[in-house]
Motif scaffolding. Sequence first.
Motif, PDB file in Angstrom:
ATOM      1  N   GLY A   1       0.821  -1.202   0.000  1.00  0.00           N
ATOM      2  CA  GLY A   1       0.000   0.000   0.000  1.00  0.00           C
ATOM      3  C   GLY A   1       0.851   1.244   0.000  1.00  0.00           C
ATOM      4  O   GLY A   1       2.029   1.230  -0.370  1.00  0.00           O
ATOM      5  N   LEU A   2       0.266   2.350   0.441  1.00  0.00           N
ATOM      6  CA  LEU A   2       0.973   3.627   0.459  1.00  0.00           C
ATOM      7  C   LEU A   2       1.766   3.745   1.754  1.00  0.00           C
ATOM      8  O   LEU A   2       1.212   4.020   2.823  1.00  0.00           O
ATOM      9  N   THR A   3       3.069   3.530   1.659  1.00  0.00           N
ATOM     10  CA  THR A   3       3.947   3.595   2.840  1.00  0.00           C
ATOM     11  C   THR A   3       5.109   4.546   2.604  1.00  0.00           C
ATOM     12  O   THR A   3       6.157   4.431   3.249  1.00  0.00           O
ATOM     13  N   LEU A   4       4.933   5.451   1.663  1.00  0.00           N
ATOM     14  CA  LEU A   4       5.984   6.404   1.304  1.00  0.00           C
ATOM     15  C   LEU A   4       6.505   7.129   2.543  1.00  0.00           C
ATOM     16  O   LEU A   4       5.722   7.598   3.373  1.00  0.00           O
ATOM     17  N   SER A   5       7.830   7.233   2.678  1.00  0.00           N
ATOM     18  CA  SER A   5       8.421   7.878   3.851  1.00  0.00           C
ATOM     19  C   SER A   5       9.715   8.565   3.459  1.00  0.00           C
ATOM     20  O   SER A   5      10.300   8.302   2.402  1.00  0.00           O
ATOM     21  N   GLY A   6      10.185   9.448   4.311  1.00  0.00           N
ATOM     22  CA  GLY A   6      11.425  10.166   4.041  1.00  0.00           C
ATOM     23  C   GLY A   6      11.619  11.314   5.007  1.00  0.00           C
ATOM     24  O   GLY A   6      11.106  11.293   6.134  1.00  0.00           O
ATOM     25  N   ARG A   7      12.337  12.336   4.551  1.00  0.00           N
ATOM     26  CA  ARG A   7      12.655  13.486   5.398  1.00  0.00           C
ATOM     27  C   ARG A   7      12.287  14.768   4.649  1.00  0.00           C
ATOM     28  O   ARG A   7      12.619  14.925   3.468  1.00  0.00           O
TER      29      ARG A   7
ATOM     30  N   PRO B   1      -5.307  14.692  -4.335  1.00  0.00           N
ATOM     31  CA  PRO B   1      -4.365  13.967  -3.484  1.00  0.00           C
ATOM     32  C   PRO B   1      -4.889  12.594  -3.095  1.00  0.00           C
ATOM     33  O   PRO B   1      -6.081  12.394  -2.890  1.00  0.00           O
ATOM     34  N   LEU B   2      -3.978  11.646  -3.012  1.00  0.00           N
ATOM     35  CA  LEU B   2      -4.309  10.322  -2.495  1.00  0.00           C
ATOM     36  C   LEU B   2      -4.275  10.302  -0.986  1.00  0.00           C
ATOM     37  O   LEU B   2      -5.041   9.572  -0.340  1.00  0.00           O
ATOM     38  N   ALA B   3      -3.394  11.095  -0.396  1.00  0.00           N
ATOM     39  CA  ALA B   3      -3.270  11.194   1.059  1.00  0.00           C
ATOM     40  C   ALA B   3      -2.504  12.474   1.363  1.00  0.00           C
ATOM     41  O   ALA B   3      -1.814  13.034   0.494  1.00  0.00           O
ATOM     42  N   ALA B   4      -2.619  12.938   2.611  1.00  0.00           N
ATOM     43  CA  ALA B   4      -1.964  14.193   2.983  1.00  0.00           C
ATOM     44  C   ALA B   4      -1.562  14.159   4.447  1.00  0.00           C
ATOM     45  O   ALA B   4      -2.197  13.506   5.276  1.00  0.00           O
ATOM     46  N   LEU B   5      -0.481  14.853   4.741  1.00  0.00           N
ATOM     47  CA  LEU B   5      -0.016  15.075   6.105  1.00  0.00           C
ATOM     48  C   LEU B   5       0.012  16.567   6.373  1.00  0.00           C
ATOM     49  O   LEU B   5       0.107  17.370   5.442  1.00  0.00           O
ATOM     50  N   ARG B   6      -0.035  16.927   7.641  1.00  0.00           N
ATOM     51  CA  ARG B   6      -0.054  18.350   8.017  1.00  0.00           C
ATOM     52  C   ARG B   6       0.868  18.565   9.207  1.00  0.00           C
ATOM     53  O   ARG B   6       0.786  17.850  10.210  1.00  0.00           O
ATOM     54  N   PHE B   7       1.738  19.574   9.095  1.00  0.00           N
ATOM     55  CA  PHE B   7       2.664  19.892  10.166  1.00  0.00           C
ATOM     56  C   PHE B   7       2.654  21.401  10.419  1.00  0.00           C
ATOM     57  O   PHE B   7       1.973  22.158   9.727  1.00  0.00           O
ATOM     58  N   LYS B   8       3.448  21.827  11.394  1.00  0.00           N
ATOM     59  CA  LYS B   8       3.704  23.242  11.652  1.00  0.00           C
ATOM     60  C   LYS B   8       5.113  23.606  11.186  1.00  0.00           C
ATOM     61  O   LYS B   8       6.014  22.765  11.165  1.00  0.00           O
ATOM     62  N   GLY B   9       5.306  24.866  10.834  1.00  0.00           N
ATOM     63  CA  GLY B   9       6.613  25.305  10.373  1.00  0.00           C
ATOM     64  C   GLY B   9       7.705  25.054  11.398  1.00  0.00           C
ATOM     65  O   GLY B   9       8.858  24.785  11.039  1.00  0.00           O
ATOM     66  N   SER B  10       7.351  25.144  12.688  1.00  0.00           N
ATOM     67  CA  SER B  10       8.348  24.938  13.742  1.00  0.00           C
ATOM     68  C   SER B  10       8.860  23.503  13.800  1.00  0.00           C
ATOM     69  O   SER B  10       9.880  23.241  14.440  1.00  0.00           O
ATOM     70  N   GLU B  11       8.165  22.570  13.135  1.00  0.00           N
ATOM     71  CA  GLU B  11       8.561  21.157  13.184  1.00  0.00           C
ATOM     72  C   GLU B  11       9.613  20.797  12.145  1.00  0.00           C
ATOM     73  O   GLU B  11      10.143  19.676  12.160  1.00  0.00           O
ATOM     74  N   LEU B  12       9.892  21.689  11.206  1.00  0.00           N
ATOM     75  CA  LEU B  12      10.860  21.380  10.150  1.00  0.00           C
ATOM     76  C   LEU B  12      12.282  21.615  10.633  1.00  0.00           C
ATOM     77  O   LEU B  12      12.540  22.549  11.396  1.00  0.00           O
ATOM     78  N   PRO B  13      13.239  20.805  10.148  1.00  0.00           N
ATOM     79  CA  PRO B  13      13.090  19.586   9.334  1.00  0.00           C
ATOM     80  C   PRO B  13      12.566  18.430  10.179  1.00  0.00           C
ATOM     81  O   PRO B  13      12.738  18.418  11.392  1.00  0.00           O
ATOM     82  N   ARG B  14      11.957  17.450   9.522  1.00  0.00           N
ATOM     83  CA  ARG B  14      11.408  16.311  10.243  1.00  0.00           C
ATOM     84  C   ARG B  14      11.229  15.116   9.324  1.00  0.00           C
ATOM     85  O   ARG B  14      11.168  15.236   8.102  1.00  0.00           O
ATOM     86  N   GLU B  15      11.121  13.954   9.951  1.00  0.00           N
ATOM     87  CA  GLU B  15      10.826  12.729   9.229  1.00  0.00           C
ATOM     88  C   GLU B  15       9.316  12.639   8.986  1.00  0.00           C
ATOM     89  O   GLU B  15       8.522  13.175   9.755  1.00  0.00           O
ATOM     90  N   PHE B  16       8.916  11.955   7.919  1.00  0.00           N
ATOM     91  CA  PHE B  16       7.495  11.762   7.650  1.00  0.00           C
ATOM     92  C   PHE B  16       7.275  10.362   7.101  1.00  0.00           C
ATOM     93  O   PHE B  16       8.197   9.728   6.571  1.00  0.00           O
ATOM     94  N   SER B  17       6.041   9.882   7.228  1.00  0.00           N
ATOM     95  CA  SER B  17       5.675   8.577   6.687  1.00  0.00           C
ATOM     96  C   SER B  17       4.170   8.568   6.442  1.00  0.00           C
ATOM     97  O   SER B  17       3.392   9.073   7.249  1.00  0.00           O
ATOM     98  N   PHE B  18       3.782   7.961   5.318  1.00  0.00           N
ATOM     99  CA  PHE B  18       2.371   7.802   4.989  1.00  0.00           C
ATOM    100  C   PHE B  18       1.846   6.421   5.374  1.00  0.00           C
ATOM    101  O   PHE B  18       0.713   6.085   5.042  1.00  0.00           O
ATOM    102  N   ASP B  19       2.648   5.648   6.068  1.00  0.00           N
ATOM    103  CA  ASP B  19       2.228   4.329   6.508  1.00  0.00           C
ATOM    104  C   ASP B  19       1.092   4.479   7.529  1.00  0.00           C
ATOM    105  O   ASP B  19       1.259   5.100   8.576  1.00  0.00           O
ATOM    106  N   GLY B  20      -0.073   3.953   7.213  1.00  0.00           N
ATOM    107  CA  GLY B  20      -1.217   4.052   8.109  1.00  0.00           C
ATOM    108  C   GLY B  20      -2.042   5.309   7.954  1.00  0.00           C
ATOM    109  O   GLY B  20      -3.073   5.453   8.621  1.00  0.00           O
ATOM    110  N   VAL B  21      -1.634   6.250   7.088  1.00  0.00           N
ATOM    111  CA  VAL B  21      -2.398   7.482   6.873  1.00  0.00           C
ATOM    112  C   VAL B  21      -3.639   7.166   6.036  1.00  0.00           C
ATOM    113  O   VAL B  21      -3.533   6.503   4.993  1.00  0.00           O
TER     114      VAL B  21
END
Length: 419
Positions: free
Chosen positions: A309-315, A344-364
């Motif tokens: 499935g959609l498990t795309l991840s990175g930084r 979009p197939l899926a989306a994540l949402r963060f705050k500017g203060s969290e960058l840089p950060r790791e992300f993953s769409f696993d389970g989204v």
Amino acid sequence: MSVYLPFVVLAGLLVAAALLLVLPPLFGAGLQRRRRAIDVSADAGQAATALTVLREQLADLDADHAAGRIDADTYARSRDELERRALDEGEAASERVEAHPARSWAVAVAVSVPLLALGIYLVLGNPDGLDPQKVAGQQGFSREQVAEMVGGLADRLEKEPDNAEGWMMLARSYLVLEDFPKAAAAYERLSALRPDDADILADWADAVAAQHGSVSGPAELIVAKVLAVDPEHVKGLLLAGSAAFERKDYAAASAQWERILVRIPPQEEAASALRAGINEARAKGGLPPLAEAPAAPPMSQAVAAADGGLTLSGRLELAPALRERLGADDTVFVFVRGGAGGPPLAALRFKGSELPREFSFDGVPRMGGDGPLPSQVTLAARVSKSGEVNARAGDLEGRVDGLAPGANGVALVIDKVRE
């Protein structure tokens, strides 16, 4: 009388309860001698003076409220403050006095307290406030007061022609007053200050449509500008579909609205309402209705069967040259789309203060249902300065194309400013 009866009954019960607390001690065997006596005549004079001052201040306050110089909230707060001050003054001046029981005094209290309460209410209260017909329309500002304030804002903006926030407030105020020609004129001035703002253009088109009673015509020309700035703008697509429907171009109306439908989860009420409008247009245009369930991706998109499935991840990182443009409270969106584009197939949402950060769409959760995934997807990030999903000029963006849905270790860099 029926309007006042519930209040009179309730007030009578409250007075009776108060008398039950006051009268028994007065009729009792005797009172204990108090600790010390004071000059009763001086205390009475002070109390009378305090009552006189209170009544004068309350009269001034009532006059200011009646003349519209203060609003209802300020009037209520000021009146509460005056009553509290009078109570504090009375408590500070009062002392325990020497007294003896007197049945005549008890009888006088029993008779005078209700009459005194009624008299004070008639003098200081608002009997007309018990009648709904007399207070109807008195809550908040009247339409005339709002119109006067809006007129003052319009006069000020003639001296501040570059005040975009002021023009936006003025345009929305005219919409509230349903003065659509002036609202449209205010949005036109605002759009000159922010020509690439799709939201402002869409609101302008909406006001012009309300002014003319139709989306087709002058409003449709503005809608074209909206979609030129942002081809996927929801309100722009909605207005474009409405204009096509008015022209009886039902196929075009359906096509515009279907571009919105694919972005709404099927279970939401808005999706059902929009689907009904689309099917009405399709029926009028001789087209078959939409299927109840969202259509599966086209067969031309190869199915990704090798992964789970959609498990795309990175930084996710921000290019050093753009760091000064990132605010701690800015909203950061990360989207996955099919390689051919689309919603979009899926989306994540963060705050500017969290960058840089790791992300993953696993389970989204997937936004388009659980249908097959394309073999290649596009990963995109946007720093939204407005906090909204729709892109605007000045947003910061980055993307990576040609990724597998299960790719990991992807480096996504936000390195561009949207023009």
